[in-house]
Design a protein around this motif. Structure first.
Motif, PDB file in Angstrom:
ATOM      1  N   ASN A   1      14.288   4.576  -7.698  1.00  0.00           N
ATOM      2  CA  ASN A   1      15.366   5.076  -8.553  1.00  0.00           C
ATOM      3  C   ASN A   1      15.267   4.554  -9.977  1.00  0.00           C
ATOM      4  OD1 ASN A   1      16.662   6.504  -6.400  1.00  0.00           O
ATOM      5  ND2 ASN A   1      17.322   4.513  -5.618  1.00  0.00           N
ATOM      6  N   SER A   2      14.087   4.519 -10.520  1.00  0.00           N
ATOM      7  CA  SER A   2      13.938   4.042 -11.890  1.00  0.00           C
ATOM      8  C   SER A   2      12.868   4.850 -12.614  1.00  0.00           C
ATOM      9  CB  SER A   2      13.547   2.567 -11.901  1.00  0.00           C
ATOM     10  OG  SER A   2      12.285   2.422 -11.282  1.00  0.00           O
ATOM     11  N   GLY A   3      13.004   4.883 -13.927  1.00  0.00           N
ATOM     12  CA  GLY A   3      11.996   5.499 -14.797  1.00  0.00           C
ATOM     13  C   GLY A   3      11.635   6.916 -14.409  1.00  0.00           C
ATOM     14  N   SER A   4      10.350   7.191 -14.483  1.00  0.00           N
ATOM     15  CA  SER A   4       9.883   8.569 -14.281  1.00  0.00           C
ATOM     16  C   SER A   4       9.861   8.972 -12.816  1.00  0.00           C
ATOM     17  CB  SER A   4       8.475   8.712 -14.856  1.00  0.00           C
ATOM     18  OG  SER A   4       7.612   7.820 -14.194  1.00  0.00           O
ATOM     19  N   ASN A   5      10.161   8.046 -11.914  1.00  0.00           N
ATOM     20  CA  ASN A   5      10.130   8.382 -10.489  1.00  0.00           C
ATOM     21  C   ASN A   5      11.271   9.303 -10.085  1.00  0.00           C
ATOM     22  OD1 ASN A   5       7.946   6.669 -10.029  1.00  0.00           O
ATOM     23  ND2 ASN A   5       9.309   4.902  -9.863  1.00  0.00           N
ATOM     24  N   VAL A   6      12.387   9.200 -10.808  1.00  0.00           N
ATOM     25  CA  VAL A   6      13.587   9.924 -10.404  1.00  0.00           C
ATOM     26  C   VAL A   6      13.307  11.426 -10.332  1.00  0.00           C
ATOM     27  CG1 VAL A   6      15.984  10.448 -10.976  1.00  0.00           C
ATOM     28  CG2 VAL A   6      15.080   8.157 -11.402  1.00  0.00           C
ATOM     29  N   GLY A   7      13.609  11.991  -9.181  1.00  0.00           N
ATOM     30  CA  GLY A   7      13.421  13.436  -9.000  1.00  0.00           C
ATOM     31  C   GLY A   7      12.031  13.802  -8.523  1.00  0.00           C
ATOM     32  N   ARG A   8      11.055  12.902  -8.720  1.00  0.00           N
ATOM     33  CA  ARG A   8       9.683  13.218  -8.293  1.00  0.00           C
ATOM     34  C   ARG A   8       9.334  12.518  -6.987  1.00  0.00           C
ATOM     35  NH1 ARG A   8       6.482  10.922 -12.535  1.00  0.00           N
ATOM     36  NH2 ARG A   8       4.695  11.868 -11.523  1.00  0.00           N
TER      37      ARG A   8
ATOM     38  N   ILE B   1       0.837  -1.215   0.000  1.00  0.00           N
ATOM     39  CA  ILE B   1       0.000   0.000   0.000  1.00  0.00           C
ATOM     40  C   ILE B   1       0.866   1.257   0.000  1.00  0.00           C
ATOM     41  CG2 ILE B   1      -1.724   1.312   1.305  1.00  0.00           C
ATOM     42  CD1 ILE B   1      -2.698  -1.391   2.471  1.00  0.00           C
ATOM     43  N   GLY B   2       1.944   1.244   0.753  1.00  0.00           N
ATOM     44  CA  GLY B   2       2.817   2.422   0.833  1.00  0.00           C
ATOM     45  C   GLY B   2       3.420   2.772  -0.515  1.00  0.00           C
ATOM     46  N   ARG B   3       3.904   1.751  -1.196  1.00  0.00           N
ATOM     47  CA  ARG B   3       4.506   1.985  -2.508  1.00  0.00           C
ATOM     48  C   ARG B   3       3.451   2.481  -3.508  1.00  0.00           C
ATOM     49  NH1 ARG B   3       8.149  -2.178  -6.199  1.00  0.00           N
ATOM     50  NH2 ARG B   3       7.738  -1.155  -8.184  1.00  0.00           N
ATOM     51  N   ALA B   4       2.295   1.827  -3.502  1.00  0.00           N
ATOM     52  CA  ALA B   4       1.227   2.238  -4.429  1.00  0.00           C
ATOM     53  C   ALA B   4       0.793   3.677  -4.145  1.00  0.00           C
ATOM     54  CB  ALA B   4       0.031   1.289  -4.297  1.00  0.00           C
ATOM     55  N   THR B   5       0.768   4.034  -2.866  1.00  0.00           N
ATOM     56  CA  THR B   5       0.341   5.387  -2.484  1.00  0.00           C
ATOM     57  C   THR B   5       1.379   6.425  -2.899  1.00  0.00           C
ATOM     58  OG1 THR B   5      -0.920   4.509  -0.622  1.00  0.00           O
ATOM     59  CG2 THR B   5      -0.331   6.835  -0.513  1.00  0.00           C
ATOM     60  N   ALA B   6       2.641   6.124  -2.647  1.00  0.00           N
ATOM     61  CA  ALA B   6       3.709   7.056  -3.039  1.00  0.00           C
ATOM     62  C   ALA B   6       3.683   7.292  -4.544  1.00  0.00           C
ATOM     63  CB  ALA B   6       5.064   6.512  -2.600  1.00  0.00           C
ATOM     64  N   GLN B   7       3.516   6.208  -5.279  1.00  0.00           N
ATOM     65  CA  GLN B   7       3.474   6.302  -6.746  1.00  0.00           C
ATOM     66  C   GLN B   7       2.282   7.140  -7.216  1.00  0.00           C
ATOM     67  OE1 GLN B   7       5.693   3.933  -9.041  1.00  0.00           O
ATOM     68  NE2 GLN B   7       5.320   5.934  -9.939  1.00  0.00           N
TER      69      GLN B   7
END
Lengths: 244, 79
Positions: free
Chosen positions: A46-53, A19-25
């Protein structure tokens, strides 16, 4: 994407999985800057479009000094914190004579004490900005009890009580505090280890399936967003109709 | 403005007193109205002014003018 959290700074604990990961995303997809906290399992950030966001913050939420340093750092970076999603938690299943009291104490530390500490720290920042949303992960068993889950249900009952008390104390600052009480959630851990054990109970879910972590994340999004701006002190069930 | 002046302004404002009364006797036991709400107002003002975040145990210990100076020193605020 509807940009429901555009411009908001959000902290999500337990972001390593489930749930935590899904929520963060989801928070990130909706425009928030997300600080994803967990003791491990944050490589996915640290992958794909997550970096920096999404910013991974690897720490133990029971480590008060590390938690405070992290909150201070976020405050200094952005000047505000808008959402705290307290999702990190431990779970156990055992009959009363089998309760491991060291495990129980650890569960109280993670599920209750650390959650209260995080609420307390973040609320001090939210008070200054006169607003914010805190979301605590409770459980259906915290409200209803469950055979074989006395220790876990006790911690989640405490989360429910803490949520209501915090909501009352923080309402004058327009800080909303709500809790989510999921039924059985089909996290990877659950599917891998426990699904067979609970196969019979799954027949009790009118929707005929476990909740996906994303189902619960969607509710987190609603509570984090301004769409729930008049809600506080609520314990919201999400269980596929198991309790009606 | 020096840190001492900042501190005195905060106490003066939170407790609505003249700065001349701020001395070693200015403490929770001697000051009328020094309740938990006032104490939180004081710690919030200290945090804002000095850009710090007090630990929970320090918030509890902010119970006098002199003790406050000692606590601030823990956060590298020299008075």
């Amino acid at each position: 994407m509807n940009n429901m959290l555009n411009g908001k700074i959000a902290i999500v604990t337990g972001a390593g999985a489930g749930i935590g990961r899904a929520t963060a995303q989801l928070f990130s997809n909706e425009g928030a800057v997300v600080y994803a906290i967990d003791i491990k399992g944050l490589d996915w950030v640290n992958s794909g479009s997550n970096v920096g966001r999404i910013i991974p913050v690897e720490l133990d939420i029971c480590d008060f000094t590390a938690v405070k340093d992290s909150i201070v750092s976020i405050k200094k970076e952005h000047g505000h914190i808008d959402v705290l999603a307290n999702i990190a938690g431990l779970i156990s299943y055992e009959l009363m004579p089998m309760i491991d009291y060291n495990q129980f104490r650890k569960m109280i530390d993670v599920n209750v004490v650390s959650l209260v500490h995080l609420m307390s720290l973040v609320a001090r920042i939210m008070q200054r900005q006169q607003g914010g949303s805190i979301i605590n992960m409770a459980s259906m068993v915290g409200a209803k009890g469950a055979k074989g889950q006395l220790s876990y249900s006790a911690t989640k009952g405490a989360v429910i009580a803490a949520t209501k008390s915090a909501a009352k104390e923080l309402a004058e600052y327009h800080i909303r505090v709500n809790a989510i009480a999921p039924g059985m959630v089909g996290s990877e851990r659950f599917k891998a280890v426990l699904a067979e054990k609970f196969a019979q109970k799954m027949n009790d879910i009118p929707f005929g399936r476990l909740a996906d972590p994303e189902d619960v994340a969607n509710l987190c999004l609603f509570l984090a967003s301004d769409k729930s701006s008049y809600m506080t002190g609520q314990i919201i069930g999400i269980d596929g109709g198991a309790i009606i | 403005m020096t840190n001492l002046e900042k501190l005195n302004n905060i106490f003066s404002e939170v407790f609505s007193v003249e700065q001349s009364v701020l001395n070693a006797d200015f403490c929770k036991d001697n000051v009328e109205g020094w309740d938990s709400v006032r104490q939180l107002s004081l710690t919030t003002a200290l945090e804002d002014e000095f850009d710090i975040m007090l630990d929970a145990e320090d918030i509890l210990e902010v119970t006098s003018y002199e003790k406050t100076k000692v606590i601030l020193k823990k956060y590298d605020i020299e008075i």
